[in-house]
Write an enzyme that holds these catalytic residues in place. Structure first.
Site, short mmCIF file in Angstrom:
data_model
loop_
_atom_site.label_atom_id
_atom_site.label_comp_id
_atom_site.label_asym_id
_atom_site.label_seq_id
_atom_site.Cartn_x
_atom_site.Cartn_y
_atom_site.Cartn_z
N LYS A 155 34.79 83.36 80.02
CA LYS A 155 35.31 82.68 80.56
C LYS A 155 36.90 82.87 80.67
O LYS A 155 37.31 82.30 79.25
CB LYS A 155 35.02 80.81 80.31
CG LYS A 155 35.45 80.44 81.11
CD LYS A 155 34.65 78.44 81.56
CE LYS A 155 35.56 77.53 81.12
NZ LYS A 155 36.22 77.54 83.31
N1 PMP Z 1 32.32 79.29 87.67
C1 PMP Z 1 33.33 78.95 87.34
C2 PMP Z 1 33.88 80.47 87.82
C3 PMP Z 1 33.82 78.47 86.90
O1 PMP Z 1 35.43 78.08 86.15
C4 PMP Z 1 33.23 77.48 86.21
C5 PMP Z 1 33.86 75.68 85.45
N2 PMP Z 1 33.51 76.22 84.18
C6 PMP Z 1 31.70 76.93 87.19
C7 PMP Z 1 31.45 77.94 86.52
C8 PMP Z 1 31.16 76.17 86.34
O2 PMP Z 1 30.48 76.51 84.94
P1 PMP Z 1 30.65 74.85 83.79
O3 PMP Z 1 29.36 73.78 84.16
O4 PMP Z 1 29.93 75.29 82.80
O5 PMP Z 1 31.38 74.07 83.83
#
Ligand code: PMP
Length: 313
Positions: A155
């Protein structure tokens, strides 16, 4: 709420003192990574439950590894810092937690190696990030960044420029959200959400090799669908036009929570209303994150405040 505090490089400090230099590497080049974590207020229990901290921090450490950030904290220490931060802020409401690990050097020259790791964490009150009642989406003309360009598995701060292009295009064209494709034209994810289709009563979602961020909410949905609704999820490549003929579609993520999609590229999904599997999962998710289902509370929810003594029966 008292004066907000943040955690910065080893200490809790007033939020207004949390400043970084304009020369910070992570700011100049996007060389950092972060997490978005929610905590949910449960009025009955007088408790804030932080959702799936362990999994979020495991992903943060993975992101650090990919970016060559030498992170000083273990998962258990990160959990302790989180709980302490929300307590210090006396937050008794839904909160959004943002831990960030980044290259803190004040130096010119783009690279990953040999730079100092800095770490901050903020916690703030939060509501809904996008609508949860039925989104109109478009397929974005912006492609999802590839694992060999900026890895989606991590991320990474800088990679959100890709999401920003897609989100603004969608909104400026009158849609609620964008669905991005990979470079070879298969469905990847939303700007900040993973995507699921319901096809013949099964869930289908892009595999983790489709340049997605492997979402914690995605994994939660797969588990809830399996355990509570008896629906398996197929992780595979998905063609763009499978979106148009799916029975149901939903997006999910920590920020977005559960967001049913009722229209893609002007085509109604199913009958254009939120479908039964989406409704069931949306309800389940909202119960689970607030710690209302004991089995999942044990598994996934970290209470911030000391337990309220149970009334005698
Ligand atoms: N894809 C992206 C690009 C994101 O930024 C997020 C948000 N964190 C998600 C998917 C979903 O991830 P999560 O369920 O861990 O928040």
């Amino acid at each position: 709420m008292n004066a907000r505090q943040i955690f910065m490089n080893g200490e809790f400090i007033p939020a207004e003192q949390g400043v970084i230099s304009v020369r910070t590497h992570g700011f100049s080049y996007g060389t950092g990574c972060f997490e978005g974590i929610r905590g949910y207020w449960n009025a009955e229990d007088q408790q804030v439950y932080m959702f799936r901290l362990r999994e979020h921090y495991q992903r943060l450490l993975n992101s650090c590894k990919i970016l060559q950030i030498e992170h000083p904290y273990s998962i258990d220490q990160l959990i302790e810092i989180t709980v302490e931060l929300v307590r210090r802020n006396e937050q008794k409401q839904d909160v959004y937690l943002r831990p960030v690990a980044y290259k803190g050097d004040q130096t010119l020259g783009v690279r990953l190696h040999g730079l100092e790791a800095h770490f901050i964490m903020t916690s703030e009150p939060v509501g809904n990030y996008i609508g949860t009642g039925g989104l109109h989406c478009c397929v974005s003309s912006w492609r999802r960044i590839d694992d060999n360009a900026i890895p989606s598995r991590a991320k990474i701060i800088g990679s959100y420029v890709n999401s920003a292009f897609a989100k603004s295009e969608a909104m400026q064209n009158g849609f609620d959200e964008a669905i991005m494709l990979t470079h070879d034209g298969h469905v990847s994810e939303g700007s900040a959400e993973n995507i699921f289709l319901v096809v013949n009563n099964e869930l289908v979602t892009p595999a983790t090799t489709e340049n997605i961020l492997p979402g914690i909410t995605r994994e939660t949905m797969m588990e809830l669908a399996n355990r509570e609704l008896g629906r398996i999820t197929r992780e595979r490549q998905i063609d763009r036009t499978e979106l148009y003929v799916a029975d149901e579609i939903f997006l999910c993520g920590t920020g977005a929570q559960f967001a049913p999609v009722v229209m893609v590229d002007h085509r109604p999904i199913g009958d254009g209303k939120v479908g039964p599997i989406s409704s069931a999962l949306q309800h389940l998710y909202s119960e689970v994150v607030r710690g209302r289902l004991p089995e999942y509370r044990e598994l996934w929810c970290t209470p911030v405040y000391a337990a309220v003594p149970q009334k005698a029966q």
